[in-house]
Design a protein around this motif. Structure first.
Motif, PDB file in Angstrom:
ATOM      1  N   ARG A  54      -2.615   6.628   0.066  1.00  0.00           N
ATOM      2  CA  ARG A  54      -3.815   7.132   0.872  1.00  0.00           C
ATOM      3  C   ARG A  54      -3.460   7.267   2.453  1.00  0.00           C
ATOM      4  O   ARG A  54      -3.834   6.429   3.228  1.00  0.00           O
ATOM      5  CB  ARG A  54      -4.877   6.104   0.709  1.00  0.00           C
ATOM      6  CG  ARG A  54      -5.163   5.851  -0.640  1.00  0.00           C
ATOM      7  CD  ARG A  54      -6.430   4.819  -1.002  1.00  0.00           C
ATOM      8  NE  ARG A  54      -6.884   4.589  -2.215  1.00  0.00           N
ATOM      9  CZ  ARG A  54      -7.734   3.982  -2.652  1.00  0.00           C
ATOM     10  NH1 ARG A  54      -8.412   3.104  -1.719  1.00  0.00           N
ATOM     11  NH2 ARG A  54      -8.148   3.851  -3.928  1.00  0.00           N
ATOM     12  N   ILE A  55      -3.017   8.530   2.988  1.00  0.00           N
ATOM     13  CA  ILE A  55      -2.499   8.945   4.364  1.00  0.00           C
ATOM     14  C   ILE A  55      -3.386   9.871   4.391  1.00  0.00           C
ATOM     15  O   ILE A  55      -3.640  11.053   4.127  1.00  0.00           O
ATOM     16  CB  ILE A  55      -1.160   9.394   4.275  1.00  0.00           C
ATOM     17  CG1 ILE A  55      -0.385   8.373   3.543  1.00  0.00           C
ATOM     18  CG2 ILE A  55      -0.916   9.938   5.616  1.00  0.00           C
ATOM     19  CD1 ILE A  55       1.358   8.892   3.756  1.00  0.00           C
ATOM     20  N   THR A  56      -4.317   9.593   5.782  1.00  0.00           N
ATOM     21  CA  THR A  56      -5.130  10.686   6.394  1.00  0.00           C
ATOM     22  C   THR A  56      -4.436  11.739   7.033  1.00  0.00           C
ATOM     23  O   THR A  56      -3.513  11.377   7.789  1.00  0.00           O
ATOM     24  CB  THR A  56      -5.918  10.220   7.399  1.00  0.00           C
ATOM     25  OG1 THR A  56      -6.826   8.953   6.752  1.00  0.00           O
ATOM     26  CG2 THR A  56      -6.986  10.903   7.877  1.00  0.00           C
ATOM     27  N   GLU A 103      -3.332   0.450   8.138  1.00  0.00           N
ATOM     28  CA  GLU A 103      -3.515   0.081   6.611  1.00  0.00           C
ATOM     29  C   GLU A 103      -2.893   1.090   6.041  1.00  0.00           C
ATOM     30  O   GLU A 103      -2.370   0.708   4.805  1.00  0.00           O
ATOM     31  CB  GLU A 103      -4.989   0.031   6.582  1.00  0.00           C
ATOM     32  CG  GLU A 103      -5.504  -0.326   4.953  1.00  0.00           C
ATOM     33  CD  GLU A 103      -7.071  -0.295   4.744  1.00  0.00           C
ATOM     34  OE1 GLU A 103      -7.371  -0.629   3.629  1.00  0.00           O
ATOM     35  OE2 GLU A 103      -7.871  -0.172   5.667  1.00  0.00           O
ATOM     36  N   GLU A 104      -2.874   2.425   6.361  1.00  0.00           N
ATOM     37  CA  GLU A 104      -2.273   3.439   5.260  1.00  0.00           C
ATOM     38  C   GLU A 104      -0.619   3.279   5.499  1.00  0.00           C
ATOM     39  O   GLU A 104      -0.153   3.888   4.534  1.00  0.00           O
ATOM     40  CB  GLU A 104      -2.493   4.891   5.777  1.00  0.00           C
ATOM     41  CG  GLU A 104      -2.178   5.085   7.100  1.00  0.00           C
ATOM     42  CD  GLU A 104      -2.807   6.493   7.476  1.00  0.00           C
ATOM     43  OE1 GLU A 104      -3.746   6.871   7.227  1.00  0.00           O
ATOM     44  OE2 GLU A 104      -2.433   7.206   8.441  1.00  0.00           O
ATOM     45  N   TYR A 161       6.446   7.791   6.451  1.00  0.00           N
ATOM     46  CA  TYR A 161       6.082   6.509   6.322  1.00  0.00           C
ATOM     47  C   TYR A 161       7.162   5.662   5.474  1.00  0.00           C
ATOM     48  O   TYR A 161       7.444   4.685   5.694  1.00  0.00           O
ATOM     49  CB  TYR A 161       4.489   6.427   5.587  1.00  0.00           C
ATOM     50  CG  TYR A 161       3.508   6.710   6.391  1.00  0.00           C
ATOM     51  CD1 TYR A 161       3.560   7.417   7.736  1.00  0.00           C
ATOM     52  CD2 TYR A 161       2.222   6.175   6.243  1.00  0.00           C
ATOM     53  CE1 TYR A 161       2.379   7.503   8.578  1.00  0.00           C
ATOM     54  CE2 TYR A 161       1.023   6.713   7.056  1.00  0.00           C
ATOM     55  CZ  TYR A 161       1.378   7.068   8.047  1.00  0.00           C
ATOM     56  OH  TYR A 161       0.302   7.259   8.996  1.00  0.00           O
TER      57      TYR A 161
END
Length: 239
Positions: free
Chosen positions: A146-148, A226-227, A210
């Motif tokens: 879940r990466i914005t 958080e991500e 990441y």
């Protein structure tokens, strides 16, 4: 287990040798956390052992090993670094190898990531062991993460390494060539607090970036977005 028995040279080590090695091991591992004045380290924790180490390197290594192997813990690391410092980096002796291996096993059992080891100790481990140092969790798959997405021109803060006000801070953004970059904001040096930024690593996707950041951290830092947290493979070490 002692490596030799009944050796009269044991009396040439002070009675508090284990305590001194434990203090030195903690200092070598994390100087800032020990509260030990660096100016006192040589005179109190190293120099007293120099005559023995220089006059009889093998005997010194055996007696020091006999003292610290039963004690374990940071005394092992202190003894290994003491032999390295006082006898030399090219010293090769069964007693030294036993202490060095035991020190590394101590760190491994306590979840210390490889990045916190001295480079020479990490190379020693890799040369003598085929198993991985630590086995962590794999990063989430691209479809599960879940990466914005980054907004145009955004430089997103994703991690702060320590709780200190001058801590290094990691951001992610997009380079002119379209690749994703991790940018570190850090003081210029220990004596110059002026902050500057530099590109630390880059990748074709945010997921790959990441993943690279998580692999570099190994264990959680003071704060992570958080991500980013699922990409950090290991739990906190005990030290």
């Amino acid at each position: 287990m002692a490596l030799s028995a009944g050796n009269p040279r044991a009396t040439r080590l002070p009675g508090d040798v284990v305590a001194r090695m434990e203090r030195f091991g903690r200092f070598e591992f994390d100087p800032a956390a020990t509260g030990i004045d660096a100016t006192d380290v040589w005179g109190e924790l190293q120099e007293p052992f120099l005559p023995f180490a220089e006059s009889d390197p093998g005997g010194f290594a055996r007696e020091l090993a006999n003292a610290v192997l039963p004690a374990g813990g940071f005394a092992l690391f202190g003894a290994a670094r003491t032999m390295w410092n006082l006898i030399g980096s090219d010293f090769d002796d069964p007693a030294y190898r036993s202490v060095r291996t035991a020190a590394l096993e101590f760190f491994r059992a306590n979840g210390v990531p490889a990045g916190r080891l001295p480079t020479d100790d990490w190379l020693f481990w890799r040369k003598n062991h085929s198993e991985p140092w630590l086995a962590g969790s794999p990063p989430p798959a691209p479809g599960e993460a879940r990466i914005t997405p980054l907004a145009p021109g955004e430089l997103r803060r994703v991690a702060q390494i320590t709780e200190m006000p001058d801590s290094n801070v990691v951001h992610v953004g997009t380079a002119d060539d379209g690749r994703f970059v991790a940018v570190v904001d850090a003081p210029a040096s220990d004596t110059d607090p002026t902050r500057s930024r530099f590109v630390w690593m880059s990748a074709d996707t945010l997921h790959a970036l990441y993943t690279g950041i998580g692999e570099a951290f190994q264990t959680p830092v003071h704060w992570a977005a958080e991500e980013l947290r699922p990409f950090i493979p290991l739990p906190p070490s005990r030290f």
